[in-house]
Write an enzyme that holds these catalytic residues in place. Structure first.
Site, mmCIF file in Angstrom:
data_model
loop_
_atom_site.group_PDB
_atom_site.id
_atom_site.type_symbol
_atom_site.label_atom_id
_atom_site.label_comp_id
_atom_site.label_asym_id
_atom_site.label_seq_id
_atom_site.Cartn_x
_atom_site.Cartn_y
_atom_site.Cartn_z
ATOM 1 N N ASP A 187 -3.057 -12.563 4.369
ATOM 2 C CA ASP A 187 -4.545 -11.979 4.695
ATOM 3 C C ASP A 187 -4.664 -11.389 6.096
ATOM 4 O O ASP A 187 -4.863 -12.625 6.867
ATOM 5 C CB ASP A 187 -6.027 -12.916 4.137
ATOM 6 C CG ASP A 187 -7.029 -12.255 4.507
ATOM 7 O OD1 ASP A 187 -7.072 -10.910 5.008
ATOM 8 O OD2 ASP A 187 -8.076 -12.648 4.092
ATOM 9 N N LYS B 186 -11.834 4.105 12.495
ATOM 10 C CA LYS B 186 -10.745 4.485 13.087
ATOM 11 C C LYS B 186 -10.805 5.126 14.567
ATOM 12 O O LYS B 186 -9.794 4.797 15.294
ATOM 13 C CB LYS B 186 -10.088 5.631 12.163
ATOM 14 C CG LYS B 186 -9.367 5.188 11.013
ATOM 15 C CD LYS B 186 -8.224 4.179 11.176
ATOM 16 C CE LYS B 186 -7.694 3.845 10.117
ATOM 17 N NZ LYS B 186 -6.760 2.798 10.162
ATOM 18 N N ASP C 290 1.506 -8.828 2.405
ATOM 19 C CA ASP C 290 0.273 -8.025 1.722
ATOM 20 C C ASP C 290 -0.610 -9.056 1.218
ATOM 21 O O ASP C 290 -0.293 -10.180 0.918
ATOM 22 C CB ASP C 290 0.652 -7.258 0.577
ATOM 23 C CG ASP C 290 -0.131 -6.085 0.116
ATOM 24 O OD1 ASP C 290 -0.076 -4.997 0.566
ATOM 25 O OD2 ASP C 290 -1.136 -6.492 -0.639
ATOM 26 N N TYR D 162 -15.096 5.024 7.243
ATOM 27 C CA TYR D 162 -13.688 4.857 7.510
ATOM 28 C C TYR D 162 -13.557 5.780 8.903
ATOM 29 O O TYR D 162 -12.690 5.145 9.920
ATOM 30 C CB TYR D 162 -12.835 5.707 6.488
ATOM 31 C CG TYR D 162 -11.357 5.793 6.658
ATOM 32 C CD1 TYR D 162 -10.702 4.612 6.548
ATOM 33 C CD2 TYR D 162 -10.784 6.987 6.916
ATOM 34 C CE1 TYR D 162 -9.462 4.904 6.761
ATOM 35 C CE2 TYR D 162 -9.570 7.264 6.989
ATOM 36 C CZ TYR D 162 -8.668 5.956 6.653
ATOM 37 O OH TYR D 162 -7.297 6.239 6.833
ATOM 38 N N GLY E 102 0.831 -1.252 0.217
ATOM 39 C CA GLY E 102 -0.194 -0.088 0.004
ATOM 40 C C GLY E 102 1.017 1.093 -0.231
ATOM 41 O O GLY E 102 2.079 1.148 -0.110
ATOM 42 N N GLN E 103 0.207 2.249 0.097
ATOM 43 C CA GLN E 103 0.798 3.659 0.085
ATOM 44 C C GLN E 103 1.986 3.845 1.204
ATOM 45 O O GLN E 103 2.991 4.171 0.757
ATOM 46 C CB GLN E 103 -0.275 4.702 0.133
ATOM 47 C CG GLN E 103 0.432 6.139 -0.164
ATOM 48 C CD GLN E 103 -0.252 7.434 0.025
ATOM 49 O OE1 GLN E 103 -1.452 7.212 0.863
ATOM 50 N NE2 GLN E 103 -0.166 8.788 -0.163
#
Ligand code: SER
Length: 317
Positions: free
Chosen positions: A52, A146, A38, A142, A15-16
């Site tokens: 996973d 969080k 990942d 989201y 990911g980023q």
């Protein structure tokens, strides 16, 4: 070197944040001491696993196989994607966290990093210099996940002594790995358009200010927090982290200083509503006090380094 005996496991390394963090940690601790995982097969050198995080047995297996003691859990669905797939987002964002926290409670993991976000704040939160402790009424899937995650982190620390550390990341700007499905992604997409001589259609309103940060600062903050002595960590939910604050018009102007005919138009969509509920800027005095945080990159430097690195990357591909 401090923490020399600790092997690190990165979940969501494709990911980023994961891509940059793996590179940084491997530079610091050696390839063999950083296991990148990942859900997709990773095409990078050094120890990797396909994993996973929702599969507790598989997670336990990877940790036991590699003897990793620190976990960076970066697998999550971002804000815009989560609005489109609420149940998937809730399940991934919460179950992944519970799996890691429970293995830490068992003693299999010694230290956990889990990212939170400015999305934990909501429409009633003070928008300017948003304090660490304030009204939090997130109205996105989201953000709700969080905020719940933050409460669970603090709970696992207080009840079970789990050493979990967290940062409320602002929008992160990077060139190595593209983000996907975030509200702040416009501040990356805009560079691709600028370098490819396209007019950028921005999905936020032109004056929508948001807290942002260059990825190198975010990675440095993450590792600094993880290396801080335990007794210095006074926030076990998640630390506010301040970088820069700008509007789409500000970044467009900074790009135009370097690419004179860069054009932008505005077509706000549902992501602008998400952004509207988030802070404009962040007060991070607890991070400064507890683990000496100070950001380095201001807007002009971010634009400079993004245009430079991305233009090289685009020429290579
Ligand atoms: N960058 C994230 C997003 O836009 C916020 O944490 O979803």
């Amino acid at each position: 070197m401090k923490g020399e005996n600790n092997k690190r496991l990165i979940i969501g390394a494709g990911g980023q944040i994961g891509g940059d963090l793996v590179e940084y940690l491997r530079g610091k601790y050696g390839n063999e001491n950083v296991v990148a995982t990942d859900i997709k097969q990773l095409e990078i050198a050094g120890p990797t696993e396909q994993l996973d995080v929702m599969d507790l047995d598989a997670l336990r297996g990877v940790i036991e196989k590699h003897n990793t003691t620190e976990v960076y859990l970066l697998a999550a669905l971002l804000s815009a994607s989560a609005e489109l797939k609420p149940q998937v987002a809730w399940d991934l964002n919460m179950k992944g966290l519970f799996n890691v926290l429970n293995l830490a409670k068992e003693g299999l993991i010694k230290k956990v990093f889990w990212p939170s976000s400015i999305a934990v704040f909501g429409p009633s939160t003070p928008k300017e210099s948003t304090p660490q402790n304030t009204i939090m009424d997130p109205n996105t899937v989201y953000g709700i996940s969080k905020l719940a995650g933050e409460r669970w982190c603090e709970y696992y620390h207080n009840k079970y002594g789990v050493d979990v550390r967290s940062i409320r990341y602002p929008g992160l700007i990077s060139w190595k790995t593209k983000p996907g499905g975030g509200t702040t992604d416009y501040a990356i997409d805009i560079f691709y358009s600028a370098l490819q001589n396209e007019i950028y259609t921005c999905f936020l309103k032109e004056d929508r200010a948001l807290p942002m940060m260059y990825m190198d600062d975010a990675v440095r903050a993450t590792v600094q927090l993880m290396e801080a002595p335990k007794e210095n960590i006074t926030v076990r939910s998640s630390y506010n982290l301040g970088g820069v604050s700008f509007k789409p018009t500000d970044i467009a102007r900074a790009i135009r200083k370097r690419i004179k005919d860069f054009g932008i138009c505005y077509q706000p969509d549902f992501r602008d509503e998400i952004a509207q509920s988030w802070p404009h800027s962040i007060d991070d005095q607890d991070s400064q006090k507890d683990w000496n945080w100070k950001n380095k990159y201001e807007l002009e430097e971010i634009v400079e380094v993004m245009l430079h690195n991305l233009s090289e990357k685009l020429q290579l591909s």
